[in-house]
Design an enzyme around this catalytic site. Structure first.
Site, PDB file in Angstrom:
ATOM      1  N   ASP A 466       0.151  -1.220  -7.351  1.00 21.62           N
ATOM      2  CA  ASP A 466      -0.225  -1.720  -6.025  1.00 21.62           C
ATOM      3  C   ASP A 466      -1.206  -2.879  -6.186  1.00 21.62           C
ATOM      4  O   ASP A 466      -1.772  -3.111  -7.258  1.00 21.62           O
ATOM      5  CB  ASP A 466      -0.861  -0.583  -5.228  1.00 21.62           C
ATOM      6  CG  ASP A 466      -0.936  -0.872  -3.735  1.00 21.62           C
ATOM      7  OD1 ASP A 466      -0.382  -1.899  -3.292  1.00 21.62           O
ATOM      8  OD2 ASP A 466      -1.545  -0.072  -3.008  1.00 21.62           O
ATOM      9  N   GLU A 469      -0.712  -8.797  -6.069  1.00 19.85           N
ATOM     10  CA  GLU A 469      -0.335 -10.164  -5.668  1.00 19.85           C
ATOM     11  C   GLU A 469      -1.099 -11.257  -6.444  1.00 19.85           C
ATOM     12  O   GLU A 469      -0.547 -12.358  -6.537  1.00 19.85           O
ATOM     13  CB  GLU A 469      -0.578 -10.349  -4.165  1.00 19.85           C
ATOM     14  CG  GLU A 469       0.343  -9.569  -3.274  1.00 19.85           C
ATOM     15  CD  GLU A 469       0.060  -8.064  -3.302  1.00 19.85           C
ATOM     16  OE1 GLU A 469       0.995  -7.279  -3.102  1.00 19.85           O
ATOM     17  OE2 GLU A 469      -1.103  -7.682  -3.533  1.00 19.85           O
ATOM     18  N   ASP A 633       3.269  -2.257   3.086  1.00 18.16           N
ATOM     19  CA  ASP A 633       2.522  -1.522   4.107  1.00 18.16           C
ATOM     20  C   ASP A 633       3.120  -1.767   5.482  1.00 18.16           C
ATOM     21  O   ASP A 633       2.613  -2.569   6.280  1.00 18.16           O
ATOM     22  CB  ASP A 633       1.054  -1.944   4.070  1.00 18.16           C
ATOM     23  CG  ASP A 633       0.378  -1.560   2.766  1.00 18.16           C
ATOM     24  OD1 ASP A 633       0.969  -0.770   2.011  1.00 18.16           O
ATOM     25  OD2 ASP A 633      -0.728  -2.044   2.504  1.00 18.16           O
TER      26      ASP A 633
END
Length: 979
Positions: A466, A469, A633
């Site tokens: 997670d 980015e 999400d």
């Protein structure tokens, strides 16, 4: 997970502007001169030439590069490579040790390639055509004469979308190339993106701006998000011939960019324009001509998806908010008590000690207790997966013992500031550093940290990546010189006082009916209002760089349409410095992919001989070689459930087929009806996990009786179809064939299907028509084939009755039907002409299911024919070992005898037997049924039976348990006949 920050005083150091001055930029491409081609040299595989700036530099958004090189390579029969780069090789290009490319061709395809490269020398332009159709519209065409006349005004009051000129622009910090497209053509891909227009991109109405800049943001619509994929598939339909062809275009570049799809007012031509912040123009073109073959050809270039362990197709459960091991164990107990299969149990960041990677809380998730819990799962054929965030916390003082940071710092494996100090951002555990995947020692350090974590009790079977980015909660190196002892998240966590979760799905009336989420209360429907959905607020805005001291990487002259105020907002600053001086500005979009690659390799070393299983958020071309993807999400709304379909379809194009949504929604409270429908939908997508946020209403599938029932039904069907899923993914891993498909992939000459994204196909044979609206008990479906395909109900085996006939005749009209869909039921249909191998006795886990016998489902077409295949292996070995391929075919002989042939090839020994064959479309009761020449008695127990209502022949072989001599040995060839 992502949380928005503003006004919290986190910024610490301002971003350094590194350069003392930059080239004055005109911000106007109308006077850019383009280039002239000369020094042409033909090569055995194509050509090379020089491109020289054709006039005075325009310096629109950077400094024009005078000398370029173009290399054209016919790499295969179906792939053409056109690479335009700066002759000095200062612009950033992706090294082949990061993304491997195929070896140079060993034979020449110059005169035989499906594609043909043509060019004009002055001004330089090129176009790509099909060799078989030289007079047809090119598939890519940069000639000014083919493009609309400029200037073209902006759209949507965004001045940056104005089109002032179409000459080739190649500057140190701005590249621009434009191609003509047929008017309102069918474009798919260019992601990651949730498009308001759906899976088919908007070309002719408002147009689309696809921004490539990886961003931690909760699933926005029409904005950049977690991943970057500059690949698109175009599907062209010829109305005069009623035929179609597809092709693909890929720009291999990590640069931040905008890709514009637009149709100027009153133009009969649409266009695509690339605007890149550096890099090169490294294009690949794929000839198709089918949509499936385009995707396969793209996979041949970037790499096919990783093999998925069989257990990875099981149902998986997680939430942010399982606060301790007992809470986590309770979910496993409750799922089994409810009879809802659970394959994998997950933990979110609650697992960690002080939110730190590679830890477990010594009290809430004690390492020894976790080891015992995970081993108990393993004893029950279940698995465990924890989260692993991308940022590593710095130690706060000399007494703070945390080896992942101290060892990594000693080895220098973290991203640096321009001055060589560690770049310190801020994430969940407080101030953090970030792994530098370009450093030679980072993969080994990462492997050691994962190994120590596992040895400490967290004996994971796979990993969840997670925040990659990569995400940072402050702008710039805010921890440099800061008080590192502040380890609290810089905002309230969801569910805490002041941050309660108050949103609900559309139409659920929480004010009137409270927080149960039930479909009805005291017999009254809780669906009474519209527009209770989640509303997100977004900020709107109207070697590479390291080789140029004057380049402005912090605030480039051309501002791509990043959804955050700056490129460095909520992520690493663009002047973050990697090994060998590479700047984050040039490689930002690859962080997730490189972490996935390192994690995959670490799992291979930790679990030798077993396939790694990784689910990650940020992706880039070639990520599928290393990991799957969840769609991020999302929100617990009906709109997001619908949008998850385009997400799944999109990632099939990107060679990341293992993909799925947070079922029932991550953000906000779900309700019974939405979760019921979503658990059914996700059972027919590749990755199947229920996950929601801290503080929201619990949404495990056992929470409501109707959701539990829907889940049991859907998971049973999923496990029955596991051999079919497994075969689809074997085809993906060996030749890049997408497992989940838009309807037009299989029916390319039916224009009414080109924009359909509320239905989808699993493989070629399973049509899924989910309920995507609240408070309904039916759904309208379109049935491809225009009457030439018979669609049969998966659950009842009945032929679907469409609005244009019964599905068995020929027609040029669209076939539609209104399908009954009461709560807990999802319409699923089987295509005629298919043969599907299934598990006869789906069990609680995948391993137990695979240990049981097989059944065969045959759906005959109008000619009495069908065919299919199945791939079988041990479901876990890495690299893949022995395997077996089963091929099934049905035909009718001249004397009217129907024959099902089973061919078996390979070395893998299948222990389980085939105990049942069901044939749909047998129009009359057979006079006899034979298996391998031996007569089978008519008996509903161990013989054969026939159902007139569904034209269904059922052949039961043996006693049905699939053990010993009962049933058909699938390692041998067999024949089943009826007449």
């Amino acid at each position: 997970m992502m949380w928005t920050i503003c006004g919290l005083g986190l910024f610490g150091l301002a971003l350094a502007q590194e350069s003392s001055g930059t080239t004055d930029t005109s911000r106007d491409v109308s006077n850019c001169p383009g280039y002239v081609l000369d020094n042409l040299e033909e090569t055995p595989n194509g050509l090379s030439a020089s491109l020289t700036l054709a006039g005075p530099a325009c310096n629109a958004f950077g400094t024009d590069i005078t000398n370029l090189t173009i290399e054209v390579t016919y790499e295969t029969q179906t792939r053409l490579h056109v690479n335009i780069f700066d002759t000095a090789n200062k612009q950033y290009t992706i090294p082949e040790d990061i993304i491997a490319r195929p070896a140079p061709p060993q034979e020449s395809f110059v005169n035989s390639s499906d594609l043909l490269f043509s060019f004009d020398s002055s001004p330089f332009a090129f176009w790509i055509t099909r060799r078989s159709e030289p007079d047809a519209a090119p598939i890519f065409d940069t000639r000014l004469a083919s493009l609309p006349t400029t200037p073209i005004p902006s759209v949507n009051d965004d001045n940056s979308t104005a089109l002032d000129g179409f000459a080739l622009v190649f500057e140190d910090e701005y590249l621009q190339l434009t191609s003509a497209l047929p008017l309102d053509t069918n474009i798919y891909g260019l992601g990651e993106y949730i498009a308001s227009s759906g899976f088919r991109r908007d070309v002719a109405n408002k147009g689309s701006i696809q921004t490539m800049w990886a961003r931690d943001i909760q699933d926005p619509t029409d904005q950049n998000m977690y991943g970057s994929h500059p690949f698109y598939l175009e599907h062209r339909f010829n109305e005069s011939t009623n035929t179609s062809q597809s092709h693909g275009v890929f720009l291999l570049s990590a640069a931040g960019s905008d890709v514009l799809l637009q149709t100027p007012p009153n133009s009969n031509t649409s266009l695509i324009q690339y605007r890149n912040l550096g890099g090169t123009l490294d294009f690949y073109f794929f000839s198709g001509p089918s949509s499936k073959s385009v995707v396969e050809q793209y996979g041949e270039l970037i790499g096919f998806p990783a093999w998925v362990p069989a257990w990875g197709f099981g149902f998986q459960l997680c939430r942010w908010g399982y606060l301790n091991i007992n809470d986590t164990m309770d979910q496993v107990i409750n799922m089994r008590a409810a009879g809802i299969p659970l394959e994998v149990m997950w933990n979110d960041i609650d697992l960690y000690h002080a939110f730190r990677d590679f830890t477990s809380d010594p009290v809430s998730f004690n390492g020894d207790e976790m080891r015992a819990f995970i081993r108990e799962l393993a004893a029950n054929n279940q698995k465990y997966i924890p989260i692993l965030d991308a940022a590593v916390p710095v130690t706060v003082n000399d007494t703070d013992v945390y080896d992942p940071y101290t060892v990594g710092s000693e080895r220098g494996v973290f991203v640096k500031n321009p001055d060589g100090s560690e770049y310190i951002g801020q994430v969940w555990p407080g101030y953090t550093v970030f792994p530098d995947w370009f450093h030679n020692d980072t993969e080994q350090w990462w492997f050691e940290a994962m190994t120590n974590w596992s040895n400490g009790g967290i004996e994971f079977s796979g990993i969840w990546l997670d925040m990659n980015e990569v995400s940072s909660f402050c702008e710039g190196s805010c921890g440099t010189g800061a008080n590192l002892s502040n380890t609290s998240p810089p905002f309230l966590l969801p569910g805490d006082a002041g941050a309660e979760i108050t949103t609900w799905p559309e139409c659920y009336d929480a004010e009137r009916f409270g927080n149960s989420g039930n479909i009805t209360i005291s017999g009254t429907s809780t669906c009474t209002t519209q527009s209770q959905g989640v509303e997100l607020e977004f900020v709107s805005r109207g070697l590479g760089a390291a080789e140029y001291s004057e380049v402005n990487v912090v605030d480039p002259a051309y501002a791509i349409h990043n959804g955050f105020p700056s490129l460095s907002n909520h992520t690493l600053a663009t002047n973050g410095t990697h090994a060998n001086g590479v700047l984050e500005f040039d490689v930002h979009n690859m962080f997730g992919m490189m972490e996935e690659k390192a994690t995959h390799r670490a799992l291979q070393k930790m679990h030798p001989g077993k396939r790694p299983f990784i689910i990650a958020r940020s992706t880039f071309p070639s990520s599928g070689k290393w990991a799957g993807h969840w769609l991020g999400d999302n929100s617990a709304t009906w709109e997001y459930m619908y949008q998850s379909i385009q997400g799944v379809l999109q990632f099939q194009l990107f060679q990341i087929p293992l993909v799925g949504a947070d079922t029932c929604g991550f953000m906000g409270n779900t309700d019974e009806e939405l979760c019921n429908r979503w658990m059914q939908l996700s059972a027919f997508t590749p990755f199947y996990r229920n996950h929601n946020q801290r503080g929201a209403l619990s949404q495990e599938p056992y929470r409501w009786d109707s959701v539990a029932e829907a889940s049991r039904i859907a998971i049973k069907a999923r496990y029955e179809l596991l051999p079919y899923w497994y075969t689809l993914f074997a085809n993906a891993s060996t030749r890049g064939t997408p497992p989940v498909r838009a309807l037009f992939f299989e029916f390319p000459n039916e224009p009414e299907l080109f924009a359909v994204d509320r239905q989808f196909l699993v493989g070629s044979d399973i049509l899924v028509t989910p309920v995507l609206e609240q408070n309904v008990t039916s759904v309208e479906g379109i049935f491809p084939g225009r009457g030439n395909v018979i669609w049969r109900d998966f659950w009842t085996h009945e032929v679907v009755s469409s609005s244009n006939g019964n599905g068995t005749g020929t027609s040029t009209a669209t076939q539609k039907a209104t399908l009954s869909a009461p709560i807990s039921h999802i319409p699923v249909h089987i295509r005629s002409g298919s043969v599907i191998l299934m598990h006869a006795q789906p069990a609680y886990t995948i391993e137990e299911t695979r240990a049981g016998p097989y059944t065969l489902l045959v759906s005959l077409d109008s000619d009495g024919a069908a065919m299919g295949d199945a791939y079988v292996d041990d479901g876990i070995s890495d690299p893949v070992g022995e395997s077996r391929v089963l091929r099934f075919s049905v035909g009718v002989s001249n004397n009217g005898t129907s024959t099902l042939r089973i061919n078996s090839e390979g070395e893998f020994e299948i222990e389980q037997k085939l105990v049942n064959v069901t044939v749909l479309g047998v129009g009359k009761v057979p006079g006899s049924v034979r298996v391998d020449g031996e007569e089978v008695s008519r008996n509903t127990g161990t013989g054969w039976s026939w159902k007139e209502a569904t034209e269904e022949l059922i052949v039961q072989i043996g006693n049905g348990n699939g053990n010993g001599t009962n049933g058909i040995d699938l390692n041998e060839e067999h024949v089943l006949e009826w007449a």
